[in-house]
Design an enzyme around this catalytic site. Structure first.
Site, PDB file in Angstrom:
ATOM      1  N   ARG A   1       0.807  -1.236   0.000  1.00  0.00           N
ATOM      2  CA  ARG A   1       0.000   0.000   0.000  1.00  0.00           C
ATOM      3  C   ARG A   1       0.836   1.282   0.000  1.00  0.00           C
ATOM      4  NH1 ARG A   1      -2.845  -3.237   3.570  1.00  0.00           N
ATOM      5  NH2 ARG A   1      -4.661  -4.178   2.554  1.00  0.00           N
TER       6      ARG A   1
ATOM      7  N   LYS B   1       2.844  11.349 -11.618  1.00  0.00           N
ATOM      8  CA  LYS B   1       1.975  10.484 -12.442  1.00  0.00           C
ATOM      9  C   LYS B   1       2.725   9.183 -12.669  1.00  0.00           C
ATOM     10  CE  LYS B   1      -0.959  13.611 -15.061  1.00  0.00           C
ATOM     11  NZ  LYS B   1      -1.335  14.080 -16.418  1.00  0.00           N
TER      12      LYS B   1
ATOM     13  N   GLU C   1       9.310  18.175 -25.224  1.00  0.00           N
ATOM     14  CA  GLU C   1       8.658  18.534 -23.954  1.00  0.00           C
ATOM     15  C   GLU C   1       9.218  19.857 -23.417  1.00  0.00           C
ATOM     16  OE1 GLU C   1       6.049  16.946 -22.808  1.00  0.00           O
ATOM     17  OE2 GLU C   1       6.167  14.890 -23.545  1.00  0.00           O
TER      18      GLU C   1
ATOM     19  N   GLU D   1      -4.652  17.143 -11.294  1.00  0.00           N
ATOM     20  CA  GLU D   1      -5.206  17.537 -12.591  1.00  0.00           C
ATOM     21  C   GLU D   1      -6.700  17.832 -12.539  1.00  0.00           C
ATOM     22  OE1 GLU D   1      -3.148  15.713 -15.905  1.00  0.00           O
ATOM     23  OE2 GLU D   1      -4.941  15.923 -17.127  1.00  0.00           O
TER      24      GLU D   1
ATOM     25  N   ARG E   1      -3.347  21.625 -14.408  1.00  0.00           N
ATOM     26  CA  ARG E   1      -2.296  20.675 -14.792  1.00  0.00           C
ATOM     27  C   ARG E   1      -2.489  20.111 -16.204  1.00  0.00           C
ATOM     28  NH1 ARG E   1       0.759  15.928 -11.321  1.00  0.00           N
ATOM     29  NH2 ARG E   1       1.890  15.097 -13.105  1.00  0.00           N
TER      30      ARG E   1
ATOM     31  N   HIS F   1      -1.039  11.050 -28.470  1.00  0.00           N
ATOM     32  CA  HIS F   1      -1.402   9.696 -28.036  1.00  0.00           C
ATOM     33  C   HIS F   1      -2.091   8.945 -29.171  1.00  0.00           C
ATOM     34  CE1 HIS F   1      -1.326  10.660 -23.442  1.00  0.00           C
ATOM     35  NE2 HIS F   1      -0.137  10.454 -23.941  1.00  0.00           N
TER      36      HIS F   1
ATOM     37  N   HIS G   1       7.296   8.909 -27.869  1.00  0.00           N
ATOM     38  CA  HIS G   1       6.298   9.782 -27.242  1.00  0.00           C
ATOM     39  C   HIS G   1       6.546  11.267 -27.604  1.00  0.00           C
ATOM     40  CE1 HIS G   1       3.548  11.194 -24.129  1.00  0.00           C
ATOM     41  NE2 HIS G   1       4.511  11.952 -23.642  1.00  0.00           N
TER      42      HIS G   1
END
Ligand code: NAD
Ligand code: GLY
Length: 361
Positions: free
Chosen positions: A120, A142, A184, A236, A240, A251, A264
């Site tokens: 966890r 993320k 990016e 988000e 964001r 994508h 990517h």
């Protein structure tokens, strides 16, 4: 060495940026429990694992182990994450374990997800080795994996305890990967900082030549922008999403081509140009911004048109499952000005169709 901070209350963490940081594991000591598992991939292991492990061993931890996963976006799935769980459970790693991700965005996303799930949640540290992961994926929490029906569709928000960006590792990075990372970097100028965009226009040749001073500045500025956006909107809820400029189109390209064919960052480059084109069509942006974006992406050796044979229908099929779709309305990140982005569903279908027309060969 520069140090930035992602400001998230009791989950705040530092980003260290400098040369030869892999050999300075003492930086990491405050963030590691008694057991450490370094997770990397089979390409990165022979390049960097030895120097990192040597430096980590000097910390006097109870255990330091290494696991190398198969390399590639095609392996970014639950089966591969399970290899991390197998290693941890077979080795009886406990809740004091720390996972260290040594690699690009694929390793970082998977290891972060494994850390979020193992017992966890255990500590994890990002040591990104591609430019893309240094300026984007290692910061902001993320984590996750792909599903055959969608990219990054299984995951969690889970922040690392620290991010260590060693500029020296970029020397072995393939040129295509360098360009993908620069996509990016260019994104941050487009969405947040017109002055940084101008700096990139003046300094792209230095970045392509891996000039260390220019690279350090570009990475620092990119991480600072990402940290600021994440601090304002970690999960988000709104702001964001601007970090996804070009990603909805991108994508679609990645999914259409089969993950791994287009990088990517390459797909995002075309996607950003499409978003800029659409923003110009909507009358929100001066046409000169399109020309400048085109030139900057070209200077970074990035693709500027859709893959051969990909049409508007292909885009729409994949874009309709994007995470930003709300109440079945497509929402896109668009620009209101250079350095200022919005998420909007307020565009005429004709403008989007004209955009596809321009980009689909
Ligand atoms: P990657 O992790 O696949 O790395 C690219 C290639 O470079 C791999 O073959 C890798 O082994 C190799 N490599 C890595 N470092 C190297 C080095 N220093 N020298 C030589 N080779 C090296 O790709 P990436 O572009 O880093 O990451 C892409 C992934 O990141 C995608 O899965 C994307 O979804 C994800 N991503 C996540 C976020 C986020 O916020 N979590 C943001 C952007 C992208
Ligand atoms: N790369 C997009 C984000 O981190 O939100």
């Amino acid at each position: 060495m520069a140090e930035l901070r992602v400001d998230l209350g009791d989950r705040s963490y530092p980003i260290f940026i400098g040369e030869e940081l892999l050999t300075q594991a003492e930086l990491l000591r405050p963030y590691i429990g008694s057991q450490l598992l370094v997770v990397t991939n089979e390409t990165i292991q022979p390049l960097f694992a030895d120097s990192l492990l040597e430096s980590l061993q000097a910390l006097g931890l109870d255990r330091v182990e290494l696991l190398a996963l198969p390399d590639g976006e095609a392996h970014k799935n639950l089966d591969t994450v399970n290899l991390v769980f197998d290693h941890l459970l077979q080795g009886r790693f406990n809740r004091k374990a720390t996972l260290l991700a040594l690699g690009g965005g694929v390793v970082g996303d998977m290891v972060g997800f494994a850390a979020a799930c193992y017992q966890r949640g255990v500590n994890f540290i990002q040591v990104p080795t591609t430019l893309l992961s240094q300026v984007d994926s290692s910061v902001g929490g993320k984590t996750g994996v792909n599903h055959p029906l969608g990219k990054n569709m299984i995951g969690a928000f889970y922040q690392p305890q620290a991010v260590v960006i060693d500029l020296s590792v970029l020397k072995t990075l393939p040129r295509r990967e360098l360009s993908a990372g620069l996509a990016e970097v260019i994104k941050y100028g487009l969405i947040y900082d017109a002055g940084f965009f101008e700096w990139l226009e003046l300094n792209m040749a230095r970045l392509m030549a891996l000039d260390s001073e220019a690279m350090a500045y570009a990475i620092e500025r990119s991480c600072a922008i990402k940290a600021e956006v994440v601090a304002k909107d970690e999960k988000e809820g709104g702001l964001r999403a601007i970090l996804n400029l070009g990603h909805t189109f991108g994508h679609a390209i990645e999914a259409h081509q089969g993950y791994g064919d287009w990088l990517h960052g390459e797909a995002v480059a075309v996607g950003m140009l499409m978003a800029v084109d659409l923003s110009v069509r909507l009358g929100w942006l001066d046409a000169s911004v399109y020309e400048r974006t085109y030139s900057l992406l070209m200077a970074a050796d990035l693709p500027l048109a859709s893959p051969q044979g990909m049409g508007a229908d292909d885009y729409m099929r994949y874009m309709s499952v994007d995470k930003k779709v709300l109440d079945s309305k497509l929402r896109l990140v668009l620009l209101k000005a250079l350095g200022s982005a919005v998420v909007s569903d307020d565009f005429e279908p004709e403008a989007l169709a004209a955009c596809f027309e321009r980009f689909c060969q």
